[in-house]
Structure formats: structure tokens, C-alpha cells
Enzyme design. Structure first.
Site, mmCIF file in Angstrom:
data_model
loop_
_atom_site.group_PDB
_atom_site.id
_atom_site.type_symbol
_atom_site.label_atom_id
_atom_site.label_comp_id
_atom_site.label_asym_id
_atom_site.label_seq_id
_atom_site.Cartn_x
_atom_site.Cartn_y
_atom_site.Cartn_z
ATOM 1 N N CYS A 1 2.749 2.824 9.479
ATOM 2 C CA CYS A 1 1.634 2.930 10.594
ATOM 3 C C CYS A 1 2.528 2.918 11.799
ATOM 4 C CB CYS A 1 0.666 1.841 10.731
ATOM 5 S SG CYS A 1 -0.444 1.814 9.024
ATOM 6 N N THR B 1 0.696 -1.212 -0.141
ATOM 7 C CA THR B 1 -0.153 0.083 -0.004
ATOM 8 C C THR B 1 0.951 1.364 0.036
ATOM 9 O OG1 THR B 1 -0.127 0.182 2.372
ATOM 10 C CG2 THR B 1 -1.724 -1.155 1.158
ATOM 11 N N ASP C 1 19.538 12.823 50.323
ATOM 12 C CA ASP C 1 18.239 13.536 50.692
ATOM 13 C C ASP C 1 17.586 12.953 51.771
ATOM 14 O OD1 ASP C 1 16.323 15.447 49.034
ATOM 15 O OD2 ASP C 1 15.160 13.828 49.960
ATOM 16 N N CYS D 1 -0.237 6.815 7.674
ATOM 17 C CA CYS D 1 -1.591 6.251 7.468
ATOM 18 C C CYS D 1 -2.550 7.324 8.080
ATOM 19 C CB CYS D 1 -1.684 5.168 8.434
ATOM 20 S SG CYS D 1 -3.358 4.408 8.649
#
Length: 555
Positions: free
Chosen positions: A32, A28, A479, A63
Site C-alpha cells: 500500500c 495479506t 537576473d 492494494c
């Protein structure tokens, strides 16, 4: 990850891998995201790509159903400290658009040819192609959310000509600017999936950090000019769960008057702030109530050319490109951390929208509580912040530039002269480039340079590294709150090597474990909190003593 594993992710439409890789379908000519809802193609017809730019370079078009250019950015670029990771962060911040490939190469310390070779070898696309993909996505956002002329959008998105703009959109989207604008959807409800607004199912957002990760929110169009009174509406995508309450609480406790504000009730708050960007200033609003995999955002830009950079910086502030699945898998393997991870799915490590601002605020917070550091920040903004030409609600100023603070007396601040000197030293180093905290800064080098400044210790340098440089692997072992949280959770800091490379997230879990129920004033640094001397006390300031003291209530 092997190609077979990638194909399994495609078959299962696994959204966890959106942004981690892309696949093209040879029959195609379309590429995608892994979670695309379309029919799964046969394995022999699938090609995989590390970035959307690589897929575009191979001749594939995006797409229209899954919008692969709009996925969250890959967390890999935040974790990696090598030249490729630094280059990706800088391209996302718009460096190629502003300075060209030569500027990117100079910042990396390599030749343009070396940068091209490294990026192409690893990502399948060079810096020009990566920036081109980013420009195309920005152009699509503007076409679908504003009523600007196409020629204005072309230059705002970073294209050098209208012809280049038209050719690029045809190549990537198989559509002209007019066709993309005509496809602008009707405005959906907040509860509607992103698919309704932009053809994107669920979480939507790019391979470049900040280059994508934004979906245009449907609107009737924004007037031409600066983006209109409502601003450019966007959806900032994230992957997996997102602990909005944790992030918005964190930002609310530290919001500085005039530069930031948090409006609304918990659960439906809106964070607003001013931004200083390469070409001009801006105002941003981000809503706490999430959509289906995205946060709703509105940007009011003075210069539309700043759109891509603004998006990148907002994403860094909200840590939207994080991979909560990878974080939970690693930290959840520790028996002591597992309950904390399970209790706070989607916890984030907030970054900053302005590294210089964050560094200055880190010094203001030395040896005082979060609330007291906020008081000092408010005083700094009031004295040295640049007023907005047009105030916007409670937003009236931009945070001071390093250049404005380098030679300032800072007598308006109720803190020891030694810390004022540290603040001026830091501001000078940032202003003259001796210390760089930009998107592509080398983290180890920046931390070493910070430690070389008088008054900057390991805690401050590490905190700046975590938030300003976006390092996901920082643990401030000295800390007090981290140690308290570790004791409460039964965790052993000496075992923290197994938490890499996500120790920043482990630290946030420990900080939360150390916090008592209800509003609290957690220590900003490891030493005991010191009372902030009100402005005007002992002849050190100019204001009324009660004016600042009244704001000492914990946020």
C-alpha cells in the site's frame, strides 16, 4: 527516515509520504501507500520498500483500495544528479522499453551489470523490474480508458508478448485483463474524490517519475485506434497544494501560436499543445480547474506506445512530482522568503515537454522581453514548424527539430545575425549529440557543454538546466527580475546556500515578487529588453512588417 518514522506516517495516513515509500503487509500479501485508508496493520506484519517495483519483486500485490502504483512520483529523482537518479528519470521516460537495459547502461556510461547492481542495492529492484511495474500501470490505464483489444494494449504498454502481459497483471493486480476492464467505474463528477473513479482516496498518482502519477479518468471507453477523438482521459496526480493559477499564467505568457494555445477564462482554462514523441506526434490538453489532488488531462496519441513517455513529459512540464512540503519547510525557514512562501502555497517550477524546444526558445529570448521572445518563437514555428496532418483547433504545427534549424538561414526572425548564428550552433550541437538534454542527461556536463557554445552564457545555460533538465536547485543571480524581487522581499542572494536544494522555487517566488500587479512583461533575461525588429525590416525578412509588430502586446 527510520522504519519507526515510516510506521508513524502509516498510522497517521500521511499523504505527504505517498510515493516516498511503500509498505507491504505480510499477513495479506498486499502492498500500500502510506495514506491507505484500510485498517492499519500491526508493526510486526509490515515491511517497507523504496519503490512499488521492490514490493512487487518481494511478492506483494497492489492494494485495490489505495492503488499504490498511482501515487505522485518521488521528488528525490528530480533532485538527485547521480547515476541512480538519472536512471530513474530515463526509465520513467521509457528508455528501457525502447532500448533495453543495454541502452540504459550505455546512456549512463556503465555496464548493464553495474546498473543492475546499483539500482537493486538502493531501490530493491533492477531496471527490468522497474520498467515492468511501469508497463503494468500503463496497461491498466489503457484497459480502463479504451476499448482496445487486450493484445493491442499488451504491445502498446511495452510488453513483448501477450503471455508476459497476462502473467504480469495477475502477479501485480491479482486480476486478469478482462477483470480489470470489467471494474471500469462509472463517470464521476469533477468534484468527486478520486476514490470514486479509481478507488484512490484524494491525491493519486508513482515511484518512477512519470511511470505512474496518472489515474484513469472514468469514461465510456475510447474507440480503438489512435485513442479516439476525445483522447485517452487521465488524472495527473500531485501531492500537497498546487498553484494552478501561477503555472497556467506562466505557460500562457509563453504560448507559441500553432504549437500551444490557452483557451477559456482564468480559473477554468485549458492548456493545449502538440508533442513530438518517440514513435509519432500527439496533442495534449490539461485543465486548470483541479480535482481532488489531480489535474484532468486528455491525450490524443497517434501511437499508443507513446503513452508512458507522453505522461512523463507532461508531468515534467507541470512539475507534478514536486514535494511542496519539503520546499516550503526549507524556504519558509528564511525570514525574507517566508511571507512569499505563505502567500503562494504550492508554487511550482514549470519544466518542459521538449528539452530541444526549450533550449531553442531560451536563445530566442536572449536580451528581449518575454513577449518579444514569444514573437520570435511564433515566427520560427511559422517558418520551420512541421505541419500537422490534421490541424486540431489552433494547433497546427510541431515545433521545429534541431536538424531543421541547424542549417536554416533564419532570416524570417527579426534578430541580430549573431544570435541567429548562436541558434544554428546550438541546433547543430543538439542534432549531432554534442549536447544532450534528454531525461537522463548529466546536468553539470550538459551545462558545461552549453557554455562552450558561442553565444551561450551563464544565464541561458542555467535557465536551460532548470527547465529542460528539471533541476530544482538553480538560481540565476544575475537576473534583473530576481534581484528586483530579492530587494522587494528583503532577501539576500548571498544567503541562498540555505535554500538548497530548492533554489529554483525560490527564484520563482522572487520573480513573482518582482512582478507588478496585473498583466506584465517580465524580462526573460538579465539584460535590458531590446526591441524586436519586425520581420521584413532592413531587408532581413520576407513578411509584412506590421504582421509581427502587432503581436508585441504583452501576453
Amino acid at each position: 527516515m527510520s522504519e519507526d518514522s515510516r510506521y508513524e506516517a502509516v498510522c497517521s495516513r500521511d499523504a505527504r509520504f505517498d510515493g516516498q515509500f511503500f509498505f507491504g503487509v505480510t499477513t495479506t500479501g498486499i502492498y500500500c501507500r502510506p495514506s491507505c485508508p484500510a485498517t492499519t496493520p500491526r508493526r510486526k506484519n509490515v515491511r517497507f520498500f523504496p519503490t512499488s517495483a521492490a514490493a512487487q519483486g518481494a511478492g506483494f500485490r497492489a492494494c485495490r483500495r489505495c492503488r499504490p502504483d498511482a501515487v505522485p512520483g518521488s521528488a528525490e529523482w528530480n533532485a538527485r544528479a547521480d547515476s541512480v537518479g538519472r536512471a530513474m528519470r530515463m526509465i520513467g521516460d521509457g528508455v528501457v522499453d525502447r532500448e533495453g537495459v543495454s541502452g540504459l547502461a550505455a546512456r549512463l556510461g556503465y555496464s548493464a551489470r553495474q546498473v543492475q547492481r546499483q539500482l537493486t542495492a538502493e531501490l530493491g529492484a533492477g531496471p527490468v523490474a522497474l520498467a515492468r511495474a511501469q508497463r503494468a500501470h500503463t496497461a491498466r490505464i489503457l484497459l480502463r480508458t479504451t476499448d482496445l483489444r487486450a493484445s493491442e494494449i499488451a504491445f502498446a504498454a511495452g510488453f513483448s508478448s501477450v503471455r508476459q502481459f497476462n502473467d504480469t497483471l495477475r502477479a501485480i493486480y491479482a486480476a486478469t485483463p478482462t477483470e480489470l476492464r470489467a471494474a471500469r467505474p462509472e463517470k464521476p463528477s469533477r468534484s468527486a474524490p478520486a476514490e470514486a473513479a479509481d478507488g484512490v482516496p484524494g491525491a493519486s498518482g508513482g515511484a518512477l517519475p512519470g511511470a505512474s502519477g496518472m489515474v484513469p479518468r472514468a469514461s465510456g471507453g475510447v474507440p480503438r485506434g489512435s485513442g479516439g477523438a476525445a483522447g485517452v482521459p487521465l488524472r495527473l496526480a500531485y501531492r500537497g497544494p498546487y498553484d494552478t493559477a501561477q503555472v497556467f499564467d506562466y505557460l500562457a505568457r509563453r504560448a507559441l501560436a500553432g504549437v500551444e494555445e490557452m483557451v477559456g477564462a482564468p480559473g477554468a482554462r485549458t492548456y493545449r499543445r502538440t508533442l513530438r514523441l518517440p514513435h509519432a506526434c500527439a496533442v495534449v490538453e490539461v485543465d486548470e480547474r483541479p480535482g481532488d489532488g489531480w489535474l484532468e488531462c486528455r491525450l490524443r496519441l497517434t501511437e499508443l506506445r507513446d503513452l508512458t513517455t507522453a505522461i512523463q513529459r507532461i508531468r515534467r512540464l507541470f512539475d507534478l512530482d514536486a514535494d511542496p512540503y519539503a520546499v516550503a519547510e526549507r524556504l519558509g525557514a528564511d525570514a525574507a522568503l517566508a511571507p512569499l512562501v505563505a502567500a503562494r502555497p504550492g508554487l511550482r517550477s514549470p519544466g518542459t515537454a521538449d528539452p530541444t524546444e526549450l533550449a531553442v526558445r531560451a536563445v530566442l529570448g536572449q536580451q528581449v522581453s518575454v513577449a518579444a521572445g514569444r514573437v520570435l518563437g511564433d515566427a520560427l514555428v511559422a517558418a520551420y514548424g512541421e505541419p500537422l496532418a490534421r490541424p486540431d483547433g489552433g494547433l497546427t504545427r510541431l515545433f521545429p527539430r534541431a536538424e531543421d534549424l541547424a542549417g536554416a538561414p533564419l532570416t524570417e526572425l527579426g534578430m541580430p545575425e549573431g544570435r541567429r548564428a548562436t541558434l544554428r550552433t546550438l541546433a547543430t550541437a543538439l542534432a549531432d549529440g554534442a549536447v544532450r538534454l534528454d531525461a537522463g542527461a548529466e546536468r553539470d556536463r550538459a551545462e558545461k557543454e552549453l557554455l562552450g557554445l558561442r553565444g551561450i552564457g551563464p544565464w541561458t545555460a542555467g535557465y536551460i538546466r532548470m527547465r529542460a533538465l528539471g533541476d530544482p536547485d538553480v538560481l540565476l543571480e544575475s537576473d534583473v527580475a530576481v534581484r528586483a524581487g530579492a530587494r522587494a522581499a528583503g532577501a539576500h542572494l548571498e544567503d541562498s546556500e540555505s535554500w538548497r536544494p530548492w533554489r529554483s522555487y525560490a527564484m520563482h517566488h522572487l520573480w513573482n515578487a518582482a512582478r507588478p500587479a496585473g498583466p506584465s512583461d517580465r524580462r526573460a533575461h538579465g539584460s535590458p529588453a531590446r526591441r524586436v525588429r519586425p520581420t521584413g525590416a532592413r531587408g532581413t525578412g520576407r513578411g509584412a512588417p506590421g504582421a509581427v509588430a502587432a503581436t508585441l502586446t504583452p501576453p
